[in-house]
Design a protein around this motif. Structure first.
Motif, short mmCIF file in Angstrom:
data_model
loop_
_atom_site.label_atom_id
_atom_site.label_comp_id
_atom_site.label_asym_id
_atom_site.label_seq_id
_atom_site.Cartn_x
_atom_site.Cartn_y
_atom_site.Cartn_z
N ILE A 1 141.72 -74.35 -24.82
CA ILE A 1 141.42 -76.02 -25.04
C ILE A 1 142.62 -76.45 -25.94
O ILE A 1 142.38 -77.76 -26.34
N GLY A 2 143.24 -75.63 -26.68
CA GLY A 2 144.39 -76.08 -27.73
C GLY A 2 143.78 -75.53 -29.08
O GLY A 2 142.60 -75.82 -29.16
N THR A 3 144.77 -75.13 -29.63
CA THR A 3 144.38 -74.70 -31.08
C THR A 3 143.72 -75.72 -31.80
O THR A 3 142.83 -75.50 -32.74
N ASP A 4 144.30 -77.12 -31.70
CA ASP A 4 143.68 -78.13 -32.30
C ASP A 4 141.94 -78.42 -32.17
O ASP A 4 141.56 -78.51 -33.39
N LYS A 5 141.81 -78.26 -30.98
CA LYS A 5 140.37 -78.50 -30.87
C LYS A 5 139.62 -77.40 -31.39
O LYS A 5 138.28 -77.42 -31.54
N ALA A 6 139.97 -76.11 -30.76
CA ALA A 6 139.43 -74.78 -31.49
C ALA A 6 139.14 -74.85 -33.05
O ALA A 6 138.16 -74.62 -33.44
N ALA B 1 128.54 -75.40 -32.96
CA ALA B 1 129.31 -76.40 -33.37
C ALA B 1 130.10 -76.98 -32.21
O ALA B 1 130.30 -78.09 -31.98
N ALA B 2 130.27 -76.35 -31.12
CA ALA B 2 131.09 -76.68 -29.80
C ALA B 2 130.21 -77.78 -29.25
O ALA B 2 130.73 -78.51 -28.57
N GLN B 3 128.76 -77.33 -29.01
CA GLN B 3 127.96 -78.42 -28.47
C GLN B 3 127.78 -79.69 -29.16
O GLN B 3 127.61 -80.58 -28.52
N LYS B 4 127.81 -79.50 -30.43
CA LYS B 4 127.66 -80.95 -31.02
C LYS B 4 128.83 -81.63 -30.95
O LYS B 4 128.82 -83.06 -30.72
N LEU B 5 130.01 -81.00 -31.09
CA LEU B 5 131.44 -81.79 -30.90
C LEU B 5 131.61 -82.31 -29.55
O LEU B 5 132.07 -83.23 -29.44
N ALA C 1 134.61 -76.40 -23.29
CA ALA C 1 134.75 -75.68 -24.55
C ALA C 1 133.51 -74.45 -24.89
O ALA C 1 133.84 -73.35 -25.31
N ILE C 2 132.41 -74.87 -24.47
CA ILE C 2 131.29 -74.00 -24.48
C ILE C 2 131.45 -72.90 -23.96
O ILE C 2 131.33 -71.86 -24.37
#
Length: 353
Positions: A292-297, A324-328, A338-339
């Motif tokens: 998903i990219g370092t920025d998103k991670a 945190a992934a679910q919220k974002l 991402a999840i």
């Protein structure tokens, strides 16, 4: 603002683990022997430094920045061990004639600005805490550390290690220990300590990639490659892409980091493996970033960082990261994929158990 930290228990977090210095000392590296003795002395004195938890106390009136703005202060130890003695450059000063002073000033600014501009955090404490950096510490001191108030950087011996302030990921790593101190306050032992080290590695490499405009695929995913001296060029302290492969030589020994829970270190060295077992979540972060990219991670990991508690273990960390992934994802900041990516990445390293 020069301010005092407000965590009850504050670690003294060194970038080079003792087990590496011990191996170097056994191979008659005098600089390692001296640095190891100095590190142990400092740990005994400050590893769990008590602070006034009731409020923030001013240490000095810096006068270099307006209220709420983080200012940089770089001090030159001139080969001694006293801190904050000779201020070599402060916020807004022109470039110094000392390359190391300038690197510490510039790189700490990169780290500060990343946290503020990308993560919307105003310095380590989110209230504009000043950044205090001490360079040229000791005689050939082969380490760098965060001590709860400030950062300290040795010059290295020039053979095995070069100057520790000459690395953006090292400065990012040490400053992130400060952020952890003011957020989750992860205890510096066992799995919580490994998570403390993991988060510092995460933001050390993330900030380096951000500064160099690299993608996850372009990056080397190494911690400390820039501080390796001419004898060990091409090696590093840690590899997030391939834990356990950063170094393998007579002087440093063999990289002990596992990349899966099946090889989890259960011994007592290294505060029960804080630098060793961090390789497991490090590998998971690398796998997520590649998808998903370092920025998103990093956005997900930073959200998780603020919702951890001091004694969190690896299994609990996994759950906090997924939340945190679910919220974002629900907020549209990261993709919903991402999840599943995170679940798969942790499964690949044997988590949760």
């Amino acid at each position: 603002m020069h301010k005092k930290g407000c965590s009850k228990s504050v670690c003294q977090c060194f970038i080079v683990p003792n087990y590496i210095l011990e191996n170097m000392a056994l191979n008659d590296v005098e600089a390692a022997r001296v640095s190891l003795a100095k590190s142990r002395q400092m740990r005994r004195r400050r590893i769990f430094k008590e602070y006034d938890i009731k409020g923030v106390t001013a240490l000095t009136d810096a006068g270099s920045g307006r209220h709420g703005e983080s200012a940089r202060h770089v001090y030159d130890c001139k080969g001694g061990t006293k801190l904050r003695v000779n201020e070599a450059r402060k916020e807004g000063d022109r470039s110094s004639g000392d390359h190391v002073v300038n690197q510490a000033y510039d790189y700490s600014g990169v780290v500060r600005d990343y946290f503020k501009e990308v993560l919307h955090r105003n310095s380590m404490d989110n209230e504009g805490l000043d950044l205090i950096l001490n360079v040229h510490y000791g005689n050939k001191f082969t380490n760098a550390y965060w001590d709860g108030d400030e950062m300290v950087f040795g010059d290295g011996d020039g053979i095995i290690f070069s100057n520790f302030a000459d690395s953006l990921d090292v400065i990012g790593h040490e400053l992130t220990h400060g952020v952890t101190q003011f957020t989750s306050g992860l205890e510096y032992e066992g799995q919580s300590g490994a998570l403390n080290e993991h988060l510092s590695d995460v933001f050390g490499v993330t900030i380096k990639q951000y500064h160099l405009k690299q993608t996850a695929a372009d990056a080397d995913w190494l911690i400390g490659a820039d501080i390796m001296g001419p004898t060990l060029k091409g090696q590093a302290l840690r590899s997030m892409k391939a834990p356990g492969t950063a170094f393998d030589n007579k002087l440093m020994g063999k990289d002990l980091q596992p990349d899966h829970m099946r090889n989890f270190y259960k011994g007592e060295r290294d505060n029960h493996g804080v630098h060793i077992n961090s390789g497991i979540p490090n590998k998971a972060f690398y796998l997520v970033s590649m998808e998903i990219g370092t920025d998103k991670a990093a956005l997900i990991w930073f959200d998780a960082m603020q919702n951890l508690f001091a004694t969190a273990n690896f299994n609990q960390f996994v759950q906090v990261v997924i939340k945190a992934a679910q919220k974002l994802a629900d907020g549209g900041t990261v993709p919903h994929t991402a999840i599943k990516t995170i679940e798969d990445a942790f499964k690949a390293v044997g988590l949760p158990e």
